[in-house]
Design a protein around this motif. Structure first.
Motif, PDB file in Angstrom:
ATOM      1  N   ALA A 176       0.849  -1.196   0.000  1.00  0.00           N
ATOM      2  CA  ALA A 176       0.000   0.000   0.000  1.00  0.00           C
ATOM      3  C   ALA A 176       0.882   1.242   0.000  1.00  0.00           C
ATOM      4  O   ALA A 176       2.105   1.146  -0.144  1.00  0.00           O
ATOM      5  CB  ALA A 176      -0.897  -0.029   1.233  1.00  0.00           C
ATOM      6  N   THR A 177       0.237   2.406   0.154  1.00  0.00           N
ATOM      7  CA  THR A 177       1.027   3.644   0.294  1.00  0.00           C
ATOM      8  C   THR A 177       0.598   4.313   1.596  1.00  0.00           C
ATOM      9  O   THR A 177      -0.562   4.225   1.994  1.00  0.00           O
ATOM     10  CB  THR A 177       0.774   4.624  -0.873  1.00  0.00           C
ATOM     11  N   ASP A 178       1.561   4.975   2.254  1.00  0.00           N
ATOM     12  CA  ASP A 178       1.218   5.629   3.523  1.00  0.00           C
ATOM     13  C   ASP A 178       0.648   7.025   3.245  1.00  0.00           C
ATOM     14  O   ASP A 178       0.437   7.398   2.086  1.00  0.00           O
ATOM     15  CB  ASP A 178       2.432   5.668   4.469  1.00  0.00           C
ATOM     16  N   ARG A 179       0.397   7.795   4.308  1.00  0.00           N
ATOM     17  CA  ARG A 179      -0.237   9.116   4.146  1.00  0.00           C
ATOM     18  C   ARG A 179       0.576  10.058   3.278  1.00  0.00           C
ATOM     19  O   ARG A 179       0.038  10.961   2.651  1.00  0.00           O
ATOM     20  CB  ARG A 179      -0.423   9.758   5.520  1.00  0.00           C
TER      21      ARG A 179
ATOM     22  N   GLY B   8       2.218   9.084   0.759  1.00  0.00           N
ATOM     23  CA  GLY B   8       2.277   8.525  -0.591  1.00  0.00           C
ATOM     24  C   GLY B   8       3.471   7.606  -0.796  1.00  0.00           C
ATOM     25  O   GLY B   8       3.772   7.209  -1.917  1.00  0.00           O
ATOM     26  N   LEU B   9       4.170   7.275   0.305  1.00  0.00           N
ATOM     27  CA  LEU B   9       5.332   6.389   0.177  1.00  0.00           C
ATOM     28  C   LEU B   9       4.896   4.924   0.262  1.00  0.00           C
ATOM     29  O   LEU B   9       3.939   4.606   0.982  1.00  0.00           O
ATOM     30  CB  LEU B   9       6.334   6.681   1.301  1.00  0.00           C
ATOM     31  N   PRO B  10       5.591   4.032  -0.455  1.00  0.00           N
ATOM     32  CA  PRO B  10       5.180   2.625  -0.423  1.00  0.00           C
ATOM     33  C   PRO B  10       5.374   1.999   0.962  1.00  0.00           C
ATOM     34  O   PRO B  10       6.358   2.301   1.648  1.00  0.00           O
ATOM     35  CB  PRO B  10       6.086   1.959  -1.456  1.00  0.00           C
ATOM     36  N   VAL B  11       4.413   1.170   1.350  1.00  0.00           N
ATOM     37  CA  VAL B  11       4.505   0.486   2.643  1.00  0.00           C
ATOM     38  C   VAL B  11       3.977  -0.940   2.453  1.00  0.00           C
ATOM     39  O   VAL B  11       3.066  -1.155   1.654  1.00  0.00           O
ATOM     40  CB  VAL B  11       3.729   1.274   3.735  1.00  0.00           C
ATOM     41  N   ILE B  12       4.602  -1.898   3.140  1.00  0.00           N
ATOM     42  CA  ILE B  12       4.133  -3.291   3.040  1.00  0.00           C
ATOM     43  C   ILE B  12       3.656  -3.732   4.420  1.00  0.00           C
ATOM     44  O   ILE B  12       4.390  -3.621   5.410  1.00  0.00           O
ATOM     45  CB  ILE B  12       5.259  -4.231   2.558  1.00  0.00           C
ATOM     46  N   TYR B  13       2.399  -4.190   4.499  1.00  0.00           N
ATOM     47  CA  TYR B  13       1.873  -4.773   5.736  1.00  0.00           C
ATOM     48  C   TYR B  13       1.932  -6.288   5.581  1.00  0.00           C
ATOM     49  O   TYR B  13       1.439  -6.818   4.591  1.00  0.00           O
ATOM     50  CB  TYR B  13       0.427  -4.358   5.965  1.00  0.00           C
TER      51      TYR B  13
END
Ligand SMILES: Nc1ncnc2c1ncn2[C@@H]1O[C@H](COP(=O)(O)OP(=O)(O)OP(=O)(O)O)[C@@H](O)[C@H]1O
Length: 319
Positions: free
Chosen positions: A70-73, A75-80
């Protein structure tokens, strides 16, 4: 994007384990509807729970991992990863469980179910602004805003299902999982639900995963699909290829059992029953029902074989 890496999950029961999901490995891409098909008890609903990380006793992940990209607030990529996917519920990934009546609170008006859920996962907003946004969203989805005043039992089954889809997609998640969204609804209502899901996906350009035992649903709405058999994903490919060039004998039998306009021949079901997931056999799990099975099939589990662009199946016959 949603990625499953060799995931196995099981139910811990008093007499052992029910291995409902076995080494499942695939990804759901951006901007597609991915279907999961297979007969009752093959592990479809369990797989969806694993994807959503809804892991409660007696279900447990035995091995492998799930990733929500996903992307964080900012707009950076994040993986959960599994264990933390709940942090992304509703905002990045949402889930429409099976049986709309049972998942809605029967003594709470629809409006409050929206408020409760959204404020829990999205922070409380000014109620008036939120109600306005919800009303506008319902209008966009061609739902009468009056549904907000109703209790779930005052709505038809189809309308409850639409409300759940609206609730699940209100925060524009990049992944939506829907478990048997059309089951127990008549064909006209089914069509309306499929159209709604398809419109929402086109609007949000997100990833949708639809579990259904009904191959007609997959034919109508999915772009790619996976076929499950006895806890394993035995074939994955573009939906048109699965219907026109199925490769695994089980998929071929599933497709051949479908009625076709102009074909009056007697359709036969697949003889035999799937193996017990408490004690699955060695080798290919379909071997006992497969007309082509050899000694190798009964002894050695088949690897995945690429059979075309984005299309693979697990069968010794393909080697
Ligand atoms: N809570 C549970 N405890 C033990 N076994 C379970 C539990 N829930 C499901 N199972 C078993 O796990 C296996 C997979 O079930 P699952 O519901 O995921 O299949 P499914 O393909 O979704 O079936 P259906 O289409 O009938 O819902 C089945 O053998 C089922 O009996």
């Amino acid at each position: 994007m949603l990625k499953l890496n060799q995931v196995s999950a099981q139910y811990n029961i008093l007499t052992g384990y029910v291995k409902a999901v076995d080494k499942v490995d695939f990804e759901v891409r951006k901007n597609e509807i991915f279907g999961i098909a297979g007969e009752s008890g093959c592990g479809k609903s369990t797989l969806l729970k694993v994807m959503y990380d809804l892991i409660n006793y007696p279900l447990e992940i035995a091995s492998g991992s799930v990733e929500v990209h996903a992307t964080d607030r900012k707009g950076l990529p994040v993986i959960y990863r599994n264990g933390e996917i709940h942090k992304s519920w509703w905002k990045d990934i949402s889930y429409v469980p099976q049986g709309a009546m049972h998942v809605m609170n029967p003594v709470t008006r629809v409006r409050n179910q929206f408020f409760d859920t959204i404020s829990k996962f999205h922070g409380v907003k000014n109620k008036k602004t939120l109600e306005h946004e919800i009303t506008e969203y319902l209008r966009e989805l061609e739902l009468p805003p009056d549904v907000l005043k109703a209790y779930p039992h005052q709505l038809s089954g189809g309308m409850r299902q639409r409300v759940l889809i609206a609730l699940a997609t209100f925060l524009h998640p990049s992944i939506v999982l829907a478990d048997e969204p059309t089951t127990a609804l008549d064909v006209v209502v089914q069509r309306g639900i499929l159209t709604m899901l398809s419109q929402v996906q086109k609007k949000l350009k997100n990833s949708m995963v639809i579990v259904s035992h009904d191959m007609g649903v997959h034919y109508q709405i999915t772009n790619r699909m996976g076929i499950m058999y006895a806890g394993q994903m035995i074939e994955v490919g573009p939906t048109d290829r699965i219907f026109n060039e199925p490769q695994h004998p089980y998929t071929k039998m599933l497709i051949n059992a479908l009625p076709r306009i102009g074909d009056n021949s007697q359709k036969e079901g697949i003889p035999g029953t799937p193996p017990s997931l408490k004690n699955p056999p060695a080798g290919c799990r379909f071997a006992a029902r497969c007309p082509h099975a050899t000694e190798l099939c009964r002894l050695v589990e088949p690897d995945r074989v690429n059979v075309g662009e984005g299309h693979y199946a697990s069968c010794h016959l393909l080697n």
